[in-house]
Motif scaffolding. Structure first.
Motif, PDB file in Angstrom:
ATOM      1  N   UNK B 107       0.868  -1.181   0.000  1.00  0.00           N
ATOM      2  CA  UNK B 107       0.000   0.000   0.000  1.00  0.00           C
ATOM      3  C   UNK B 107       0.904   1.230   0.000  1.00  0.00           C
ATOM      4  N   UNK B 108       0.470   2.255  -0.740  1.00  0.00           N
ATOM      5  CA  UNK B 108       1.274   3.473  -0.855  1.00  0.00           C
ATOM      6  C   UNK B 108       0.338   4.685  -0.858  1.00  0.00           C
ATOM      7  N   UNK B 109       0.591   5.611   0.034  1.00  0.00           N
ATOM      8  CA  UNK B 109      -0.220   6.823   0.100  1.00  0.00           C
ATOM      9  C   UNK B 109       0.165   7.742  -1.055  1.00  0.00           C
ATOM     10  N   UNK B 110      -0.792   8.029  -1.940  1.00  0.00           N
ATOM     11  CA  UNK B 110      -0.498   8.894  -3.087  1.00  0.00           C
ATOM     12  C   UNK B 110      -0.680  10.366  -2.736  1.00  0.00           C
ATOM     13  N   UNK B 111      -1.708  10.669  -1.958  1.00  0.00           N
ATOM     14  CA  UNK B 111      -2.008  12.061  -1.602  1.00  0.00           C
ATOM     15  C   UNK B 111      -3.235  12.045  -0.696  1.00  0.00           C
ATOM     16  N   UNK B 112      -3.542  13.203  -0.124  1.00  0.00           N
ATOM     17  CA  UNK B 112      -4.774  13.343   0.659  1.00  0.00           C
ATOM     18  C   UNK B 112      -5.538  14.538   0.103  1.00  0.00           C
ATOM     19  N   UNK B 113      -6.852  14.406   0.014  1.00  0.00           N
ATOM     20  CA  UNK B 113      -7.668  15.492  -0.536  1.00  0.00           C
ATOM     21  C   UNK B 113      -8.797  15.858   0.426  1.00  0.00           C
ATOM     22  N   UNK B 114      -9.245  17.097   0.283  1.00  0.00           N
ATOM     23  CA  UNK B 114     -10.433  17.538   1.024  1.00  0.00           C
ATOM     24  C   UNK B 114     -11.637  17.456   0.092  1.00  0.00           C
ATOM     25  N   UNK B 115     -12.829  17.505   0.666  1.00  0.00           N
ATOM     26  CA  UNK B 115     -14.039  17.471  -0.161  1.00  0.00           C
ATOM     27  C   UNK B 115     -14.512  18.888  -0.480  1.00  0.00           C
ATOM     28  N   UNK B 116     -14.636  19.708   0.536  1.00  0.00           N
ATOM     29  CA  UNK B 116     -15.096  21.090   0.373  1.00  0.00           C
ATOM     30  C   UNK B 116     -14.363  21.888   1.443  1.00  0.00           C
ATOM     31  N   UNK B 117     -13.276  22.559   1.022  1.00  0.00           N
ATOM     32  CA  UNK B 117     -12.383  23.221   1.981  1.00  0.00           C
ATOM     33  C   UNK B 117     -13.104  24.304   2.783  1.00  0.00           C
ATOM     34  N   UNK B 118     -14.148  24.864   2.199  1.00  0.00           N
ATOM     35  CA  UNK B 118     -14.848  25.956   2.866  1.00  0.00           C
ATOM     36  C   UNK B 118     -15.707  25.510   4.032  1.00  0.00           C
ATOM     37  N   UNK B 119     -16.222  24.274   3.978  1.00  0.00           N
ATOM     38  CA  UNK B 119     -17.203  23.925   5.004  1.00  0.00           C
ATOM     39  C   UNK B 119     -17.176  22.468   5.458  1.00  0.00           C
ATOM     40  N   UNK B 120     -16.119  21.731   5.117  1.00  0.00           N
ATOM     41  CA  UNK B 120     -16.006  20.354   5.628  1.00  0.00           C
ATOM     42  C   UNK B 120     -14.570  20.108   6.089  1.00  0.00           C
ATOM     43  N   UNK B 121     -14.426  19.489   7.261  1.00  0.00           N
ATOM     44  CA  UNK B 121     -13.079  19.155   7.738  1.00  0.00           C
ATOM     45  C   UNK B 121     -12.562  17.859   7.101  1.00  0.00           C
ATOM     46  N   UNK B 122     -13.478  17.138   6.462  1.00  0.00           N
ATOM     47  CA  UNK B 122     -13.212  15.799   5.936  1.00  0.00           C
ATOM     48  C   UNK B 122     -11.936  15.689   5.090  1.00  0.00           C
ATOM     49  N   UNK B 123     -11.132  14.671   5.368  1.00  0.00           N
ATOM     50  CA  UNK B 123      -9.943  14.345   4.586  1.00  0.00           C
ATOM     51  C   UNK B 123     -10.043  12.917   4.057  1.00  0.00           C
ATOM     52  N   UNK B 124      -9.729  12.748   2.779  1.00  0.00           N
ATOM     53  CA  UNK B 124      -9.686  11.412   2.177  1.00  0.00           C
ATOM     54  C   UNK B 124      -8.253  11.113   1.756  1.00  0.00           C
ATOM     55  N   UNK B 125      -7.723  10.017   2.249  1.00  0.00           N
ATOM     56  CA  UNK B 125      -6.368   9.602   1.918  1.00  0.00           C
ATOM     57  C   UNK B 125      -6.444   8.615   0.746  1.00  0.00           C
ATOM     58  N   UNK B 126      -5.759   8.941  -0.325  1.00  0.00           N
ATOM     59  CA  UNK B 126      -5.827   8.136  -1.547  1.00  0.00           C
ATOM     60  C   UNK B 126      -4.653   7.168  -1.558  1.00  0.00           C
ATOM     61  N   UNK B 127      -4.981   5.882  -1.545  1.00  0.00           N
ATOM     62  CA  UNK B 127      -3.966   4.841  -1.332  1.00  0.00           C
ATOM     63  C   UNK B 127      -3.912   3.889  -2.529  1.00  0.00           C
ATOM     64  N   UNK B 128      -2.737   3.726  -3.074  1.00  0.00           N
ATOM     65  CA  UNK B 128      -2.531   2.743  -4.136  1.00  0.00           C
ATOM     66  C   UNK B 128      -2.326   1.370  -3.495  1.00  0.00           C
ATOM     67  N   UNK B 129      -3.107   0.399  -3.928  1.00  0.00           N
ATOM     68  CA  UNK B 129      -3.038  -0.956  -3.354  1.00  0.00           C
ATOM     69  C   UNK B 129      -2.632  -1.926  -4.451  1.00  0.00           C
ATOM     70  N   UNK B 130      -1.522  -2.621  -4.236  1.00  0.00           N
ATOM     71  CA  UNK B 130      -1.032  -3.555  -5.251  1.00  0.00           C
ATOM     72  C   UNK B 130      -0.664  -4.889  -4.607  1.00  0.00           C
TER      73      UNK B 130
END
Lengths: 183, 183
Positions: B107-130
């Motif tokens: 597993x390798x973490x590619x990056x982390x993204x937010x959904x709506x920077x203005x009004x959500x704290x939510x973070x999604x970590x994008x992971x490559x799985x091989x």
């Protein structure tokens, strides 16, 4: 892929409303008989626009704006809700003037994306804005937005910039590169 | 870009809590003296993982799952919340087994993204799985998920597929293409 029979919505209820958020519950029956109750956020039915403004063939315009969600200044594309009675075109023209001080003479819908398909109805329409002419309009921002001119050839640096974080902004950048046939 | 002085949070308050959503208000003072009250959704502090599973060099695994937000079956990547005590690695390994029936050995973490920077704290970590090996685990889905094998060379067809709609899924696809040096 299989043809899937859509679940049946047995009941819906507004659970909560705050100033800007509405939480709805839905009782859902799946084709296999399983019943569940899901909660979802019901967003603006018209959705929002995210604008990809091209100042010229080689430069994007971005904005830096405080994002209360992430608790820091976010680097991203101008965007905003589509007001009642507006289409995505008018919203794009209005928000461009308010946020970057340009009126786009050409607008083109590249695609529409969801934020979280499982629990948000929210739709963002990604619009390419070109043939920009200077034109200001008053927005509702608490402080002037910083407009950042970004060389399009440096798109990969945007992906790795820690303040450029929205998934839908990555999507917009990808759609732009595809539109320009760079990818 | 300018150095910007971060706004000051003067007060915070939990406005509403439903079963899965928490709405917080923040009273914020900007450097220019303007004060505003913003609402934001406070998500799981550990965030979520979005898994990009590569079955082999040429094939992605996707899932089709009913999305209550969009009200239809969504085509996308396996994902799920990071449980308390888990890291993104364990969450990725657990969710892969639950949703696609494979255990990733890399597993390798590619990056982390937010959904709506203005009004959500939510973070999604994008992971490559091989290096996937077959291994099932019981998830909490109301019906079996459909797993879809997608030829990676057809990535552009995914962008235009009406059921592949999440901005963060576009982001994940873009990060994968970049990781593979296709773009």
């Amino acid at each position: 892929m299989s043809e899937k029979k859509s679940p049946t919505i047995l009941a819906e209820n507004i659970e909560l409303k705050s100033r800007i958020f509405t939480v709805q519950s839905q009782q859902i029956a799946f084709a296999n008989g399983t019943q569940v109750v899901y909660e979802r956020l019901v967003g603006n039915p018209n959705g929002a626009v995210l604008i990809v403004p091209l100042l010229d063939d080689d430069h994007l315009l971005l904005i830096r704006e405080y994002g209360a969600g992430v608790g820091r200044y976010e680097l991203g594309f101008p965007k905003g809700k589509i007001d009642p009675g507006e289409g995505w075109q008018q919203a794009c023209i209005r928000e461009s003037q308010e946020e970057i001080g340009y009126l786009p003479n050409q607008v083109k819908l590249l695609d529409s994306v969801s934020l979280a398909a499982g629990y948000m109805t929210h739709q963002t329409h990604i619009v390419l804005a070109t043939e920009l002419e200077p034109s200001d309009a008053e927005g509702d921002e608490p402080e002037p937005l910083e407009v950042v001119k970004w060389p399009l050839k440096n798109w990969a640096e945007l992906l790795s910039h820690p303040d450029f974080s929205e998934g839908r902004a990555y999507a917009a950048l990808m759609l732009l590169l595809k539109e320009k046939e760079w990818i």
